[in-house]
Design a protein around this motif. Sequence first.
Motif, PDB file in Angstrom:
ATOM      1  N   ARG A   1     -11.604  37.481 -10.674  1.00 33.10           N
ATOM      2  CA  ARG A   1     -11.354  38.877 -10.248  1.00 33.10           C
ATOM      3  C   ARG A   1     -10.878  39.706 -11.117  1.00 33.10           C
ATOM      4  NH1 ARG A   1     -12.104  39.111  -4.625  1.00 33.10           N
ATOM      5  NH2 ARG A   1     -11.869  36.927  -3.520  1.00 33.10           N
ATOM      6  N   ASN A   2      -9.967  39.399 -12.063  1.00 34.52           N
ATOM      7  CA  ASN A   2      -9.267  39.863 -13.183  1.00 34.52           C
ATOM      8  C   ASN A   2     -10.370  40.587 -14.166  1.00 34.52           C
ATOM      9  OD1 ASN A   2      -9.577  37.863 -14.457  1.00 34.52           O
ATOM     10  ND2 ASN A   2      -7.328  37.247 -14.524  1.00 34.52           N
ATOM     11  N   GLY A   3     -11.569  39.972 -14.045  1.00 32.77           N
ATOM     12  CA  GLY A   3     -12.493  40.434 -15.035  1.00 32.77           C
ATOM     13  C   GLY A   3     -12.453  39.648 -16.533  1.00 32.77           C
ATOM     14  N   ARG A   4     -11.640  38.375 -16.331  1.00 29.99           N
ATOM     15  CA  ARG A   4     -11.652  37.446 -17.360  1.00 29.99           C
ATOM     16  C   ARG A   4     -12.640  36.189 -17.215  1.00 29.99           C
ATOM     17  NH1 ARG A   4      -4.905  37.167 -18.021  1.00 29.99           N
ATOM     18  NH2 ARG A   4      -4.766  39.128 -18.648  1.00 29.99           N
ATOM     19  N   ALA A   5     -13.462  35.705 -17.965  1.00 35.89           N
ATOM     20  CA  ALA A   5     -14.012  34.476 -17.984  1.00 35.89           C
ATOM     21  C   ALA A   5     -13.383  33.373 -17.648  1.00 35.89           C
ATOM     22  CB  ALA A   5     -15.212  34.488 -19.290  1.00 35.89           C
ATOM     23  N   ALA A   6     -13.734  32.334 -16.601  1.00 33.62           N
ATOM     24  CA  ALA A   6     -12.876  31.249 -16.166  1.00 33.62           C
ATOM     25  C   ALA A   6     -13.658  29.962 -16.821  1.00 33.62           C
ATOM     26  CB  ALA A   6     -13.000  31.238 -14.611  1.00 33.62           C
ATOM     27  N   PHE A   7     -14.846  29.896 -16.649  1.00 35.74           N
ATOM     28  CA  PHE A   7     -15.372  28.732 -16.841  1.00 35.74           C
ATOM     29  C   PHE A   7     -17.104  29.034 -17.268  1.00 35.74           C
ATOM     30  CE2 PHE A   7     -15.144  28.445 -12.153  1.00 35.74           C
ATOM     31  CZ  PHE A   7     -16.704  28.252 -12.039  1.00 35.74           C
ATOM     32  N   SER A   8     -17.697  28.178 -17.731  1.00 35.96           N
ATOM     33  CA  SER A   8     -19.114  28.329 -17.717  1.00 35.96           C
ATOM     34  C   SER A   8     -19.780  26.814 -17.216  1.00 35.96           C
ATOM     35  CB  SER A   8     -19.610  28.488 -19.306  1.00 35.96           C
ATOM     36  OG  SER A   8     -19.400  27.307 -20.052  1.00 35.96           O
ATOM     37  N   VAL A   9     -21.083  26.936 -16.748  1.00 39.88           N
ATOM     38  CA  VAL A   9     -21.524  25.690 -16.392  1.00 39.88           C
ATOM     39  C   VAL A   9     -22.860  25.496 -17.021  1.00 39.88           C
ATOM     40  CG1 VAL A   9     -22.603  24.592 -14.260  1.00 39.88           C
ATOM     41  CG2 VAL A   9     -20.513  25.814 -14.069  1.00 39.88           C
ATOM     42  N   VAL A  10     -23.127  24.774 -18.012  1.00 39.61           N
ATOM     43  CA  VAL A  10     -24.359  24.352 -18.667  1.00 39.61           C
ATOM     44  C   VAL A  10     -25.192  23.362 -17.929  1.00 39.61           C
ATOM     45  CG1 VAL A  10     -25.196  23.815 -20.889  1.00 39.61           C
ATOM     46  CG2 VAL A  10     -22.872  24.942 -20.622  1.00 39.61           C
ATOM     47  N   GLY A  11     -26.493  24.117 -17.569  1.00 41.99           N
ATOM     48  CA  GLY A  11     -27.521  23.072 -16.838  1.00 41.99           C
ATOM     49  C   GLY A  11     -27.486  23.737 -15.432  1.00 41.99           C
ATOM     50  N   ALA A  12     -28.526  23.020 -14.745  1.00 41.07           N
ATOM     51  CA  ALA A  12     -28.740  23.584 -13.350  1.00 41.07           C
ATOM     52  C   ALA A  12     -27.837  22.685 -12.416  1.00 41.07           C
ATOM     53  CB  ALA A  12     -30.279  23.487 -13.030  1.00 41.07           C
ATOM     54  N   VAL A  13     -27.487  23.409 -11.296  1.00 43.54           N
ATOM     55  CA  VAL A  13     -26.717  22.653 -10.387  1.00 43.54           C
ATOM     56  C   VAL A  13     -27.072  23.295  -8.993  1.00 43.54           C
ATOM     57  CG1 VAL A  13     -24.778  22.265 -11.736  1.00 43.54           C
ATOM     58  CG2 VAL A  13     -24.844  24.468 -10.544  1.00 43.54           C
ATOM     59  N   ASP A  14     -26.547  22.482  -7.841  1.00 41.54           N
ATOM     60  CA  ASP A  14     -26.771  23.091  -6.437  1.00 41.54           C
ATOM     61  C   ASP A  14     -25.695  23.878  -6.246  1.00 41.54           C
ATOM     62  OD1 ASP A  14     -27.157  23.630  -3.789  1.00 41.54           O
ATOM     63  OD2 ASP A  14     -27.034  21.330  -2.948  1.00 41.54           O
ATOM     64  N   TRP A  15     -25.589  24.973  -6.097  1.00 40.10           N
ATOM     65  CA  TRP A  15     -24.549  25.745  -5.982  1.00 40.10           C
ATOM     66  C   TRP A  15     -24.034  25.984  -4.288  1.00 40.10           C
ATOM     67  CZ3 TRP A  15     -21.575  27.727  -9.729  1.00 40.10           C
ATOM     68  CH2 TRP A  15     -22.121  27.665 -11.141  1.00 40.10           C
ATOM     69  N   THR A  16     -24.824  25.218  -3.593  1.00 37.69           N
ATOM     70  CA  THR A  16     -24.395  25.192  -2.289  1.00 37.69           C
ATOM     71  C   THR A  16     -23.565  23.718  -1.919  1.00 37.69           C
ATOM     72  OG1 THR A  16     -26.527  24.141  -1.600  1.00 37.69           O
ATOM     73  CG2 THR A  16     -26.226  26.630  -1.448  1.00 37.69           C
ATOM     74  N   GLY A  17     -23.509  22.993  -2.718  1.00 35.12           N
ATOM     75  CA  GLY A  17     -22.957  21.850  -2.690  1.00 35.12           C
ATOM     76  C   GLY A  17     -21.730  21.653  -3.444  1.00 35.12           C
ATOM     77  N   ASP A  18     -20.861  20.731  -3.156  1.00 42.66           N
ATOM     78  CA  ASP A  18     -19.659  20.322  -4.023  1.00 42.66           C
ATOM     79  C   ASP A  18     -20.366  19.626  -5.399  1.00 42.66           C
ATOM     80  OD1 ASP A  18     -17.492  21.273  -2.784  1.00 42.66           O
ATOM     81  OD2 ASP A  18     -17.463  19.311  -1.466  1.00 42.66           O
ATOM     82  N   PRO A  19     -19.757  19.675  -6.554  1.00 41.31           N
ATOM     83  CA  PRO A  19     -18.524  20.219  -6.699  1.00 41.31           C
ATOM     84  C   PRO A  19     -18.604  21.833  -6.904  1.00 41.31           C
ATOM     85  CG  PRO A  19     -19.046  19.582  -8.861  1.00 41.31           C
ATOM     86  CD  PRO A  19     -20.207  18.909  -7.823  1.00 41.31           C
TER      87      PRO A  19
END
Length: 204
Positions: free
Chosen positions: A172-190
């Motif tokens: 929310r503060n405009g700073r990058a927090a992390f990146s995810v490399v590769g495809a994931v299911d964004w509706t499930g954990d994690p």
Amino acid sequence: MRQTAWQARQAESDPAAIVTQPTRTALAAPADAAARRRLLRWTLGACTALAGVAHAQDPATRRPWPARRPTPRVDVPGLRLADLTGRVVLLNFWATWCEPCRSEMPSLQTLAQRLAPEGLSVVAVNFKEAEAAIQRFTQASPLSLPVARDPDGDVAKSFAVNIFPTTVAIARNGRAAFSVVGAVDWTGDPAYRWVADLLAQRHK
């Protein structure tokens, strides 16, 4: 099939190279049986090694953003990152020629619809493709994520993206927090939990 870093670099200059480059040179079949057996053993060994590399890249990996690395400014057609300060933003770097990118998008859209009231924005940042190619894809697809163009690849480069898809999460503060490399299911954990945790953080 997920793209290797080599394939992604090839795609920057020639997206078709991902498909055609490995098959451009055909091996001539050896004339004698012994040579053919040696070639078969060599081919099986090479295939086994390649399979190990592909397996090492699966599943997708989450990488924390380096603490001392500034968050790049983004101001391209369809996206001005500063305008989204106060919201959690997922920048999904993709291309129409990237099959894992296309497979991942429905879960990203579902995530965006579920969590938009909580303050989430998801933007699909297209990598170096013409407007016409993007329009053909969006018109043939039921997806409705907002699309920003990265016509020269400068935004991807500024976030050190060279494998597709890659998704960069902005707090929310405009700073990058992390990146995810590769495809994931964004509706499930994690993956869903990663985003929910960011949404729970107060704007500092």
